[in-house]
Each structure stands twice: as structure tokens, then as C-alpha cells.
Design an enzyme around this catalytic site. Structure first.
Site, PDB file in Angstrom:
ATOM      1  N   LYS A 186     -52.324 -94.031  13.186  1.00 35.88           N
ATOM      2  CA  LYS A 186     -51.447 -94.369  12.054  1.00 35.88           C
ATOM      3  C   LYS A 186     -50.034 -93.999  12.424  1.00 35.88           C
ATOM      4  O   LYS A 186     -49.811 -93.092  13.225  1.00 35.88           O
ATOM      5  CB  LYS A 186     -51.894 -93.592  10.807  1.00 35.88           C
ATOM      6  CG  LYS A 186     -51.289 -94.065   9.495  1.00 35.88           C
ATOM      7  CD  LYS A 186     -51.777 -95.430   9.031  1.00 35.88           C
ATOM      8  CE  LYS A 186     -52.939 -95.392   8.142  1.00 35.88           C
ATOM      9  NZ  LYS A 186     -53.454 -96.549   7.521  1.00 35.88           N
ATOM     10  N   GLY A 219     -51.806 -99.873  -9.186  1.00 36.89           N
ATOM     11  CA  GLY A 219     -50.994-100.483  -8.133  1.00 36.89           C
ATOM     12  C   GLY A 219     -50.912-101.991  -8.323  1.00 36.89           C
ATOM     13  O   GLY A 219     -51.694-102.594  -9.078  1.00 36.89           O
ATOM     14  N   ASP A 277     -48.954-101.507   6.565  1.00 37.05           N
ATOM     15  CA  ASP A 277     -49.513-100.551   5.606  1.00 37.05           C
ATOM     16  C   ASP A 277     -48.500-100.489   4.466  1.00 37.05           C
ATOM     17  O   ASP A 277     -47.660-101.385   4.345  1.00 37.05           O
ATOM     18  CB  ASP A 277     -49.713 -99.188   6.303  1.00 37.05           C
ATOM     19  CG  ASP A 277     -50.747 -98.319   5.603  1.00 37.05           C
ATOM     20  OD1 ASP A 277     -50.481 -97.875   4.482  1.00 37.05           O
ATOM     21  OD2 ASP A 277     -51.820 -98.098   6.183  1.00 37.05           O
ATOM     22  N   GLY A 280     -49.556-103.712  -5.229  1.00 33.74           N
ATOM     23  CA  GLY A 280     -49.166-104.093  -3.865  1.00 33.74           C
ATOM     24  C   GLY A 280     -50.238-105.026  -3.313  1.00 33.74           C
ATOM     25  O   GLY A 280     -51.105-105.506  -4.052  1.00 33.74           O
TER      26      GLY A 280
HETATM   27  N1  GLU Z   1     -53.174-100.251   7.126  1.00 33.45           N
HETATM   28  C1  GLU Z   1     -54.492-100.765   6.921  1.00 33.45           C
HETATM   29  C2  GLU Z   1     -55.492 -99.633   6.755  1.00 33.45           C
HETATM   30  O1  GLU Z   1     -55.156 -98.552   6.359  1.00 33.45           O
HETATM   31  C3  GLU Z   1     -54.876-101.743   8.008  1.00 33.45           C
HETATM   32  C4  GLU Z   1     -54.897-101.168   9.382  1.00 33.45           C
HETATM   33  C5  GLU Z   1     -55.051-102.213  10.446  1.00 33.45           C
HETATM   34  O2  GLU Z   1     -55.191-103.379  10.122  1.00 33.45           O
HETATM   35  O3  GLU Z   1     -55.018-101.821  11.607  1.00 33.45           O
HETATM   36  O4  GLU Z   1     -56.661 -99.828   6.912  1.00 33.45           O
END
Ligand code: GLU
Length: 428
Positions: free
Chosen positions: A106, A218, A146, A220
Site C-alpha cells: 500500500k 460513504g 484507493d 465514493g
Molecule cells: N485499493 C484497493 C484495495 O484496497 C485495490 C487495490 C488494487 O487493486 O491493487 O483493495
């Protein structure tokens, strides 16, 4: 991190509990309690007025035993190293539970993206890649959108990486725009994935989806498509959604006497998830404070905003009719909220199972990038449904077999798969 809850402590607490249940070798547990690699860096960006502003950036790679690290980049004003650590850890479990060959990562930048112009955002995105490009890549670490980041931003980031390495490399970022290396269905994927798991939970609990009502936190990307899926795929009603109003710097709950119409709300929502208050009021919507969503009469609760909002204080306000809590967000429910769910017989679909649809479709995107051959939306969503249903079943089976709560069962399935990969590779 919002409020007083440290997300990484929460992630470690959840992991420690299950490590004990699994009788996991403490030395192996020590490997998994911490991310394998962490980056903290500064990104200087030239602003439109000529000044230079320095942004704080992060990338955490938790574990890549099952495949390249995978996970989004958040642009959020209260981002911290610990939030990114927690989210990277959850990504390892998410990819394992979804049974896709990827690890956990992340990233983040401490910024409110709505305060930047388009050109400033582009320079910040490119700046992030200029710092990190040697440590990411299709076989190393593949970031995605994200909270606070969009498909367009992934397009810029992929372009910057491709320029730096000297060849078109679409598989380095996922969640890219359609026509720019993106996959059909990626926009809908996380929200629809939430609804596939809710559908399976309803089958198990014998709940009629058509007579169901959801209260959603939310508006989003995840909440938007969860609301659309809940009404259009399940035939249920959405009592409310909530959203952060970036003009008023507060959040509101929006409800409607006939249930909210997510397709209509989408037409009056900006790219940051702020609903146009005036247009909503004109259309007969009722506006209340942001935390009212949790008290609405509903049998399904879908927190799809940010970590820690369902906690010791707020959980007691949920309606007695709630039977399912489907975690669209990452880490929305604290361990105290879990205790309340257990005591009140509420079925929980834990975050890293419930919202795995996004990363699963990211995986499909990278497969299509590698093949240089693209599937139709129907093909993508069909494959997603199959994967999500299998993941839900694996966790439910574990929960029934071991007589444990769904979150613990999801951890058991995930940890087991990651440990097996580490053993097969001779790491532990
Ligand atoms: N940000 C999204 C998650 O928390 C997607 C992550 C991704 O597609 O790599 O799962």
C-alpha cells in the site's frame, strides 16, 4: 489515521488473535506481524504559482511470498506510516483470501487531492513514481487507486514509469483508464464484489434480498457501486448513503422516503464523492448529520468510507434489525465493534473478503495487460463473481468447521495460504 484508533495496532491485534487460534509457530508469526519493506520519502512538486511544495509519500510492501506486492495508493490529508502499514498488511490477507497470486502493499501521500489543480496532481503523481520506480514493477509491486486517487492518476503514473524504464509497461499500475490499458469492469468491481458477498451471505442466512434495506456509509467509488448493485442486482432498497462535503468540511447523510436512487445521485456527485446538496434537496432528499447513517432502519449495513467509524461508541446505535455488516471500506469496524456483533448475532463479512473485488479485477487487468488481449465487461464481471463466490464459500466453510467468527475464519484461510507459500519457497 482518523480518530484515536491506530490501524496498524488493530491489524496486529487481529493477526495475533488468529495466530494463537491457528497455533502458528511464533517465529513465523513474527515474520508476518511486520511489513518486509517500507519506504518513506519526500516528493518536491512545482505548484502552479511557481512555488515549490514538498509532499510526504509512503510505500509499504508487507509480504510477497505468493506473488508481486499489490495494493492502492491513497491521497489523504491524515495519512500516516502506520495507516499504510496496516493497509499493506490487509492487502496480503486480501489477495490470499481471494486466491490471486499476489502479495500485499500500500502507498500513500499526505495530501487532500481536492486542493490541487489537475496539473499539480499530475506532477505529484509523476513525482511519486520518480522516487519509487526502481522499487515497483509488474513482477515486483503493482500499485492501484484507493481513497483519493483515480484512474486518470494511474494513467499518468504508468506513463511516467514507462518513460523511465524506456518501454510501454501497462502492468505496473492497475485501475488505469479504459483505452489506456485499463480493464472493463474495474470501476464497478469493488462495489459489485461487495454485493456478490452480501448475496451469498443472504443465501446462507435465508434473507430475502428483495425485502432488504441497506444503510451505506460513504459515496465514493465503492459505496456508489455497492448501492447500484444492492438495488439493481439484488432488488433491495438503499435507505441512505453518506458523503464528505468538501465545501462545508463536514459529512452528511442523504436519505429519501422511497429509498435513494444511486444512479441519480451519481449524476450530481463530483469526482471526490461530494454530492451536490442543493440538487439533492430539490429532488426530495433529506439531509442529516454524517453519522446518522448508522442509526437507519436497515437489515444490511455497508460501511464503505474510512477506517474505524464503526467503533465502541457508534456500534450501539445500529438498528436492532441489522443482520449483516458488509465491510466495503478497509478496517471500518474496530475490535470493540466485533465484540458487539458477536454478542448480538450479527453476521460480518470482513473487509479483506468483502472488498476484494477491486484487487481481483486489478489482477484480471494485469493478466490482460500481459496477454495484450482484452475481455468484455460481461466476461470480467462473470469471472469476478466466480472468484468472490469461491472466496466467500472458503471463508464460510472455515467458519462453520472451526466454529469461529467470519473475520477469524478469513484470517485463517489467508494466513494458511501465505504460510504455505513461504514454506514452499523455503523462507521459513
Ligand atoms: N485499493 C484497493 C484495495 O484496497 C485495490 C487495490 C488494487 O487493486 O491493487 O483493495
Amino acid at each position: 489515521m482518523t480518530g484515536q484508533i491506530n490501524a496498524f495496532e488493530m491489524a496486529q491485534r487481529q493477526f495475533d488473535g488468529v495466530a494463537k487460534l491457528l497455533n502458528l509457530d511464533p517465529q513465523i508469526a513474527e515474520v508476518l506481524r511486520w511489513p518486509m519493506r517500507e519506504y518513506s520519502f519526500r516528493i518536491p512538486v512545482r505548484m502552479d504559482d511557481g512555488s515549490l511544495r514538498v509532499f510526504q509519500g509512503y510505500r509499504v510492501q508487507h509480504n510477497d511470498a505468493r506473488g508481486p506486492n499489490k495494493g492502492g495508493i491513497r491521497f489523504h490529508p491524515s495519512e500516516t506510516f502506520d495507516t499504510v502499514r496496516a493497509l499493506a498488511t490487509w492487502m496480503t490477507w486480501k489477495c490470499a483470501v481471494a486466491d490471486i497470486p499476489l502479495g500485499g502493499g500500500k502507498g500513500g501521500v499526505v495530501v487532500d487531492p481536492s486542493t490541487l489543480s489537475t496539473t499539480e496532481k499530475e506532477r505529484l503523481c509523476r513525482g511519486w513514481v520518480q522516487v519509487m520506480w526502481k522499487n515497483i514493477g509488474p513482477r515486483l509491486d503493482v500499485p492501484a487507486p484507493d481513497v483519493g486517487t483515480t484512474a486518470q492518476m494511474m494513467g499518468w503514473m504508468m506513463d511516467e514509469y514507462s518513460k523511465l524504464v524506456g518501454e510501454y509497461t501497462p502492468g505496473v499500475f492497475t485501475g488505469k483508464p479504459l483505452g489506456g490499458g485499463g480493464s472493463e469492469g474495474r470501476t464497478e468491481a469493488t462495489g459489485f464484489g461487495v454485493i456478490y458477498t452480501v448475496r451469498e451471505a443472504m443465501k446462507f442466512l435465508n434473507i430475502d434480498p428483495k425485502n432488504s434495506v441497506a444503510a451505506i456509509e460513504g459515496f465514493g467509488n465503492v459505496a456508489q457501486y455497492a448501492a447500484i448493485g444492492f438495488t439493481e442486482m439484488l432488488g433491495g432498497k438503499v435507505a441512505c448513503v453518506s458523503c464528505w462535503d468538501r465545501n462545508d468540511k463536514t459529512s452528511y447523510t442523504y436519505s429519501h422516503k422511497d429509498g435513494v436512487n444511486p444512479r441519480f445521485l451519481l449524476t450530481i456527485t463530483d469526482q471526490y464523492g461530494t454530492i451536490d446538496k442543493k440538487k439533492a434537496l430539490d429532488a426530495g432528499y433529506i439531509l442529516e448529520e454524517g453519522d446518522k447513517w448508522i442509526e437507519k432502519e436497515a437489515n444490511v449495513l455497508i460501511p464503505a468510507a474510512i477506517e474505524g467509524h464503526v467503533n465502541a461508541d457508534t456500534v450501539k446505535k445500529i438498528s436492532k434489525s441489522v443482520k449483516i455488516v458488509a465491510e466495503g471500506a478497509n478496517g471500518p469496524c474496530t475490535p470493540e465493534a466485533d465484540e458487539y456483533f458477536k454478542a448480538n448475532g450479527i453476521f460480518n463479512i470482513p473487509d479483506f473478503l468483502c472488498n476484494a473485488g477491486g484487487v481481483t479485477t486489478s489482477y484480471f487487468e494485469s493478466v490482460q495487460n500481459d496477454m495484450n488481449f482484452y475481455w468484455t465487461k460481461e466476461e470480467v464481471l462473470q469471472k469476478l463473481d466466480t472468484k468472490m463466490t469461491q472466496a466467500f464459500q472458503a471463508v464460510l466453510d472455515m467458519s462453520l468447521k472451526e466454529k469461529v467468527y467470519m473475520r477469524d475464519a478469513a484470517y485463517m484461510v489467508a494466513i494458511d495460504r501465505v504460510v504455505k507459500a513461504m514454506q514452499l519457497r523455503g523462507w521459513v
